[in-house]
Design a protein around this motif. Structure first.
Motif, short mmCIF file in Angstrom:
data_model
loop_
_atom_site.label_atom_id
_atom_site.label_comp_id
_atom_site.label_asym_id
_atom_site.label_seq_id
_atom_site.Cartn_x
_atom_site.Cartn_y
_atom_site.Cartn_z
N ARG A 183 64.06 23.51 17.76
CA ARG A 183 63.90 22.89 16.72
C ARG A 183 64.42 23.48 15.61
NH1 ARG A 183 58.13 26.16 18.79
NH2 ARG A 183 57.41 24.65 20.67
N GLN A 184 64.25 22.46 15.08
CA GLN A 184 64.45 22.09 13.44
C GLN A 184 63.12 22.77 12.73
OE1 GLN A 184 66.36 18.50 12.33
NE2 GLN A 184 65.53 17.52 14.13
N GLY A 185 64.25 23.08 10.95
CA GLY A 185 63.28 23.32 10.08
C GLY A 185 62.50 24.14 10.53
N ALA A 186 62.64 25.23 11.34
CA ALA A 186 62.27 27.23 11.91
C ALA A 186 63.21 27.62 11.60
CB ALA A 186 62.37 26.55 13.54
N ARG A 187 62.94 28.68 10.70
CA ARG A 187 63.57 30.12 10.19
C ARG A 187 62.59 31.34 10.71
NH1 ARG A 187 65.76 29.96 4.71
NH2 ARG A 187 65.05 27.78 4.80
N LEU A 188 63.88 31.77 10.93
CA LEU A 188 63.78 33.30 11.18
C LEU A 188 63.59 34.45 10.38
CD1 LEU A 188 64.98 35.35 13.47
CD2 LEU A 188 66.82 35.85 12.25
N GLU A 189 62.57 34.99 10.40
CA GLU A 189 61.67 36.20 9.24
C GLU A 189 61.79 37.28 10.05
OE1 GLU A 189 59.87 35.48 6.89
OE2 GLU A 189 60.47 33.12 6.85
N ASP A 190 61.92 37.13 11.17
CA ASP A 190 62.51 38.69 11.52
C ASP A 190 63.24 39.01 13.41
OD1 ASP A 190 62.45 41.62 11.64
OD2 ASP A 190 60.12 41.65 11.21
N ARG B 44 72.01 41.44 10.17
CA ARG B 44 71.74 42.43 8.91
C ARG B 44 70.27 42.95 9.04
NH1 ARG B 44 68.17 42.40 5.57
NH2 ARG B 44 67.09 40.66 5.84
N ILE B 45 69.69 42.14 10.14
CA ILE B 45 68.07 42.91 10.49
C ILE B 45 68.69 43.72 11.74
CG2 ILE B 45 66.10 42.59 11.43
CD1 ILE B 45 65.91 39.86 10.01
N VAL B 46 69.39 43.52 12.66
CA VAL B 46 69.96 44.27 13.38
C VAL B 46 70.61 45.92 13.10
CG1 VAL B 46 69.77 42.75 15.83
CG2 VAL B 46 71.80 43.14 14.54
N ASP B 47 71.65 45.39 12.29
CA ASP B 47 72.43 46.70 11.22
C ASP B 47 71.28 47.38 11.01
OD1 ASP B 47 74.04 45.62 12.08
OD2 ASP B 47 75.23 44.92 10.43
N ALA C 253 63.63 49.09 7.38
CA ALA C 253 62.74 47.95 7.77
C ALA C 253 63.46 46.43 8.07
CB ALA C 253 61.96 48.02 7.02
N GLY C 254 62.66 46.28 8.88
CA GLY C 254 63.33 44.84 9.40
C GLY C 254 62.91 43.58 8.28
N GLY C 255 63.50 42.58 8.57
CA GLY C 255 62.51 40.92 7.77
C GLY C 255 63.74 41.12 6.93
N ILE C 256 63.55 39.81 6.20
CA ILE C 256 64.26 38.80 5.53
C ILE C 256 64.50 39.41 3.79
CG2 ILE C 256 65.97 37.09 4.77
CD1 ILE C 256 64.65 35.77 7.94
N ALA C 257 65.36 39.59 3.66
CA ALA C 257 65.12 40.35 1.72
C ALA C 257 65.13 38.65 1.24
CB ALA C 257 65.87 41.46 1.14
N GLU C 258 65.04 39.00 0.19
CA GLU C 258 64.66 37.62 -1.03
C GLU C 258 65.97 38.02 -1.31
OE1 GLU C 258 63.36 35.67 -5.48
OE2 GLU C 258 62.20 37.90 -4.58
N GLY C 259 66.77 36.53 -1.14
CA GLY C 259 68.44 36.35 -1.19
C GLY C 259 68.97 36.12 -0.13
N GLY C 260 67.84 36.52 1.14
CA GLY C 260 69.06 36.27 2.00
C GLY C 260 70.11 37.38 2.80
N ALA C 261 70.57 37.38 3.21
CA ALA C 261 71.31 37.76 4.02
C ALA C 261 72.32 38.64 3.18
CB ALA C 261 72.07 37.59 5.54
N ALA C 262 73.10 40.24 3.12
CA ALA C 262 73.89 40.54 2.17
C ALA C 262 75.60 40.61 3.03
CB ALA C 262 73.58 42.08 2.37
N GLU C 263 76.40 40.09 1.79
CA GLU C 263 77.39 39.79 2.31
C GLU C 263 78.84 41.09 2.52
OE1 GLU C 263 78.84 36.39 0.98
OE2 GLU C 263 77.14 35.01 1.87
#
Length: 404
Positions: A117-124, A163-166, A173-183
């Motif tokens: 499934r393309q165009g499918a984005r992970l939210e949490d 990032r979410i599991v860490d 709290a889970g979920g993807i923050a604006e700007g994406g995952a931290a590096e």
């Protein structure tokens, strides 16, 4: 929120690591859902080389004929030291545009029974009692809860799964923050890549589709970098279509403009300027990041595994990223198969090990010889004079050239 049935495995990210892992799991009879936020074929900054480590998986998964048709085959490399010293060495790999390779790998996974499934984005990521057991996915504006016995994060250097599991393990709290995952700051590299056409063949180095050659160069400036110019795709040699790029240690975005300047200076250097005289750049410079093993990323936990760039499995100059990604995907698939047999998806059962594929070496090449060379190669990223020594010896000592 819509719900779906429980899957055996959910793989987030359909790049080489995710697609290879998915194909092996489906081949073993598991129910696999592979998702990616992009629509394929999609672009990815890469050097386009498919070396033996990746190619062996494509052979196993019965797609090598397609790879062969859409690639050119490099059989030698010209190495150019910061001093200008040159050496031509044997080197074999396929080269094809990365968007074509990724589509080939996804199509191969689907042929083995993977649902893609393309165009499918992970939210949490769904975590219950400390164990990962699924994910929330946004597809066509609809949130869906996907339950799975194991979640495999193959979503790149800025992995949202990681990032979410860490964050969950640290009480965030889970979920993807604006700007994406931290590096993270450690083990980060910057790269850029562009495509040219009309590049001139160099006599003796580039002959035809299955007998081509490429160039790797090194400079002596602070923050040593390595550059490449490789014909790519089935028409790469005939039409002079080249992947041109570089990699340098670093992580700051402001370095990107500096990379462009260094890249363009290399293209007009005395060693290669004639090749690019009259050539046309047909794509803009594009930038990317990758993390090496020194980033020390946690790759396994209860109910989840990270693979490929999400797990930081490669080291520039020592192993190539595609082979490292594919090998980690296969090793993770083996670990998941074993976990299913034991019905245990804890960290201990999902722990995986892998060996990065490498070309066969002469029998007289002992492990300590390879270790010495690896140390020299890594030292060259700090002290460019080291590469002067390596390439000078390669040029003048046929026994050393055969050994390494």
């Amino acid at each position: 929120m819509a719900k779906m049935n429980v899957r055996d495995a959910l793989i987030v990210g359909a790049g080489p690591a995710g697609a290879v892992c998915a194909a092996y799991l489906a081949r073993a009879g598991l129910d696999v859902l592979l998702i990616d936020k992009e629509m394929f074929p999609r672009n990815k900054v890469c050097g386009d080389m498919v070396r033996e480590g990746m190619a062996k998986h494509i052979v196993t998964l019965e797609a090598v004929d397609v790879l062969d048709e859409m690639s050119c085959c490099v059989r030698r490399l010209k190495l150019i030291a910061p001093s200008g010293e040159q050496a031509i060495v044997p080197f074999e790999c396929y080269v094809l545009p990365r968007f074509k390779l990724d589509k080939l790998l996804v199509d191969t996974a689907v042929s083995w029974g993977v649902e893609f499934r393309q165009g499918a984005r992970l939210e949490d990521v769904i975590i219950e009692d400390g164990k990962v057991c699924g994910a929330v996915v946004r597809e066509k504006g609809v949130l869906r809860e996907v339950r799975s016995l194991v979640v495999i994060g193959a979503d790149g250097v800025g992995s949202d799964v990681a990032r979410i599991v860490d964050g969950a393990s640290a009480g965030v709290a889970g979920g993807i923050a604006e700007g994406g995952a931290a590096e993270g700051d450690e083990g980060m590299w910057l790269g850029l890549r562009g495509y040219f056409k009309g590049v001139r063949r160099e006599p003796g180095l580039v002959k035809e589709q299955y007998d081509a050659g490429g160039i790797f160069g090194f400079d002596g400036k602070p923050g040593p970098a390595y550059f490449w110019a490789l014909p790519t795709g089935a028409d790469g040699v005939e039409k002079g279509i080249y992947n041109v790029g570089m990699v340098v240690k670093g992580r700051d975005e402001h370095h990107f403009s500096e990379l462009t300047e260094r890249m363009e200076a290399w293209l007009v250097s005395d060693e290669i300027c004639e090749m690019f005289e009259g050539a046309e750049q047909v794509s803009p410079w594009e930038y990317g990041r990758l993390a090496d093993k020194s980033a020390g990323r946690k790759a396994v936990g209860d109910g989840y595994i990270l693979i490929g760039d999400a797990a930081a499995v490669m080291t520039p100059l020592i192993n190539d990223g595609l082979s490292a990604a594919a090998d980690s995907g296969k090793a993770a698939a083996d670990a998941v198969e074993a976990a299913f047999k034991s019905a245990d998806f804890s960290k201990e059962f999902l722990e995986y090990k892998y060996m990065v594929g490498d070309a066969k070496r002469p029998a007289e090449c002992a492990l300590e010889d390879k270790a010495k060379l690896d140390r020299l190669l890594m030292e060259s990223m700090r002290d460019p004079k080291t590469m002067d020594v390596i390439i000078e010896r390669l040029a003048r000592d046929p026994n050393y050239r055969k050994l390494v």
